[in-house]
Design a protein around this motif. Structure first.
Motif, PDB file in Angstrom:
ATOM      1  N   LYS A 243       1.047  -2.367   1.125  1.00 54.34           N
ATOM      2  CA  LYS A 243       1.169  -2.281  -0.158  1.00 54.34           C
ATOM      3  C   LYS A 243       0.084  -1.707  -0.960  1.00 54.34           C
ATOM      4  O   LYS A 243       0.139  -0.887  -1.970  1.00 54.34           O
ATOM      5  N   ILE A 244      -1.000  -1.957  -0.630  1.00 49.51           N
ATOM      6  CA  ILE A 244      -2.183  -1.100  -0.957  1.00 49.51           C
ATOM      7  C   ILE A 244      -2.339   0.243  -0.887  1.00 49.51           C
ATOM      8  O   ILE A 244      -2.811   1.034  -1.640  1.00 49.51           O
TER       9      ILE A 244
ATOM     10  N   LEU B 262       0.192  -6.355   3.394  1.00 47.71           N
ATOM     11  CA  LEU B 262      -0.483  -6.092   2.375  1.00 47.71           C
ATOM     12  C   LEU B 262      -1.344  -4.752   2.473  1.00 47.71           C
ATOM     13  O   LEU B 262      -1.239  -4.219   1.454  1.00 47.71           O
TER      14      LEU B 262
ATOM     15  N   LYS C 182      -9.147  -0.317  -3.204  1.00 48.35           N
ATOM     16  CA  LYS C 182      -8.427   0.449  -4.189  1.00 48.35           C
ATOM     17  C   LYS C 182      -9.302   1.518  -4.755  1.00 48.35           C
ATOM     18  O   LYS C 182      -8.890   2.746  -4.961  1.00 48.35           O
TER      19      LYS C 182
ATOM     20  N   SER D 167      -3.648 -13.073   3.688  1.00 48.87           N
ATOM     21  CA  SER D 167      -3.137 -12.335   2.630  1.00 48.87           C
ATOM     22  C   SER D 167      -3.046 -12.900   1.325  1.00 48.87           C
ATOM     23  O   SER D 167      -2.691 -12.698   0.257  1.00 48.87           O
TER      24      SER D 167
ATOM     25  N   ILE E   1      -9.816  -6.459  -2.616  1.00 49.50           N
ATOM     26  CA  ILE E   1      -8.733  -5.708  -2.914  1.00 49.50           C
ATOM     27  C   ILE E   1      -9.020  -4.548  -3.780  1.00 49.50           C
ATOM     28  O   ILE E   1      -8.624  -3.382  -3.783  1.00 49.50           O
TER      29      ILE E   1
END
Length: 318
Positions: free
Chosen positions: A188-189, A185, A154, A131, A150
């Motif tokens: 969160k994403i 993580l 997304k 992370s 990341i």
């Protein structure tokens, strides 16, 4: 979570998974790379050869497995380096094989994601080792790899492609809490789930001594229960051991899984169904392994089959 996603939230499905390794080449130089021991100088399967392979898969359902449908995962190396990847994904989609992609995420730009979606890609698994961006980048050997991964995830989620984090669990990452940080993580994403793979004594990791110990296997089960329907631990769902998945190497060799350097035949020399009819009867599949143990980490298998001396980068032929 759709039916391609290990059938209704990790309750095992009637799916036979075929991992097609398109190449061993990659932009990264991971410290734990499981395929680092394989030669990168062989002749990769051509577009036509991969399509010919996929054309054989319906026969696999009829003759080689009791499962009811087939999913195809394109893997590597880094499959996005193949210029024909979109063609192969589109063909797999047309054959209803629910194409999936395993990637480091470096090339998952917004433009590429749109192309993948149009080709029919159903799911992307992006590798995350930590992370912490600096630790991840150091493990991958590429500065900025974490940031790109990341952004890539997304992009996939915004572009309508299912996305999961794929991470390898070792005793250190379980003990120091890093594994749970990766799970958080993912929350969160907003990824669809986390796929945890036990560390395998293969490639650059083959001399690390041992896989996950019993205590950490137990801890992983607790962790999975704490994040029910979000964390999948592949140690308990080993498709290779249960004859629910196979791997085709970039050079056409048929393997039980990408981490076991044993080939049972080559699709350039004989049909896949002929190879599997021989492969699934091999005594290696009768070896007893404990719950949560990776097929390739079993010491009986390693002592009996891995002791064969072989040139670096080659496979053991049974």
């Amino acid at each position: 979570m759709d039916d391609f996603n290990l059938e209704k939230k990790f309750k095992m499905s009637p799916v036979f998974t075929v991992l097609i390794g398109l190449l061993y080449r990659c932009q990264c130089n991971c410290v734990h790379c499981a395929v680092a021991d394989y030669s990168k100088s062989g002749k990769e399967l051509t577009t036509a050869e991969v399509i010919k392979l996929m054309n054989q898969l319906p026969d696999v359902l009829k003759k080689s497995t009791k499962e009811k449908k087939i999913h195809v995962q394109f893997t590597g190396g880094e499959p996005l380096l193949r210029k024909d990847l979109l063609i192969l994904i589109k063909y797999a989609h047309q054959r209803s094989f629910e194409p999936q992609l395993n990637t480091n995420g470096l090339l998952l730009t917004e433009t590429m994601v749109k192309k993948l979606k149009k080709a029919g890609l159903k799911k992307v698994a992006v590798s995350i080792d930590s992370s912490n961006d600096r630790i991840h980048d150091a493990a991958r050997g590429v500065k900025g790899c974490f940031k790109s991964a990341i952004i890539g995830m997304k992009n996939c989620l915004r572009g309508g492609i299912k996305c999961c984090i794929g991470t390898c669990a070792n005793n250190k990452s379980v003990n120091n809490g890093e594994l749970e940080k990766i799970i958080l993580l993912g929350k969160k994403i907003g990824v669809d789930y986390i796929r945890i793979i036990p560390s395998v004594l293969a490639g650059k990791w083959q001399d690390k001594g041992q896989g996950l110990n019993k205590n950490n296997l137990w801890h992983l089960e607790k962790l999975k229960d704490s994040y029910k329907d979000f964390v999948m631990f592949e140690g308990n769902l080993c498709g290779a051991y249960r004859k629910k998945s196979i791997t085709i190497s970039p050079y056409g060799d048929v393997l039980a899984c990408p981490y076991i350097p044993i080939t049972f035949g080559n699709i350039r020399e004989e049909s896949l169904t002929d190879i599997l009819s021989r492969m699934f009867l091999h005594p290696i599949f009768k070896t007893k392994i404990r719950t949560g143990e990776c097929f390739g980490n079993n010491q009986k298998i390693r002592k009996r089959y891995f002791k064969t001396k072989r040139p670096k980068g080659s496979l053991i032929r049974l």
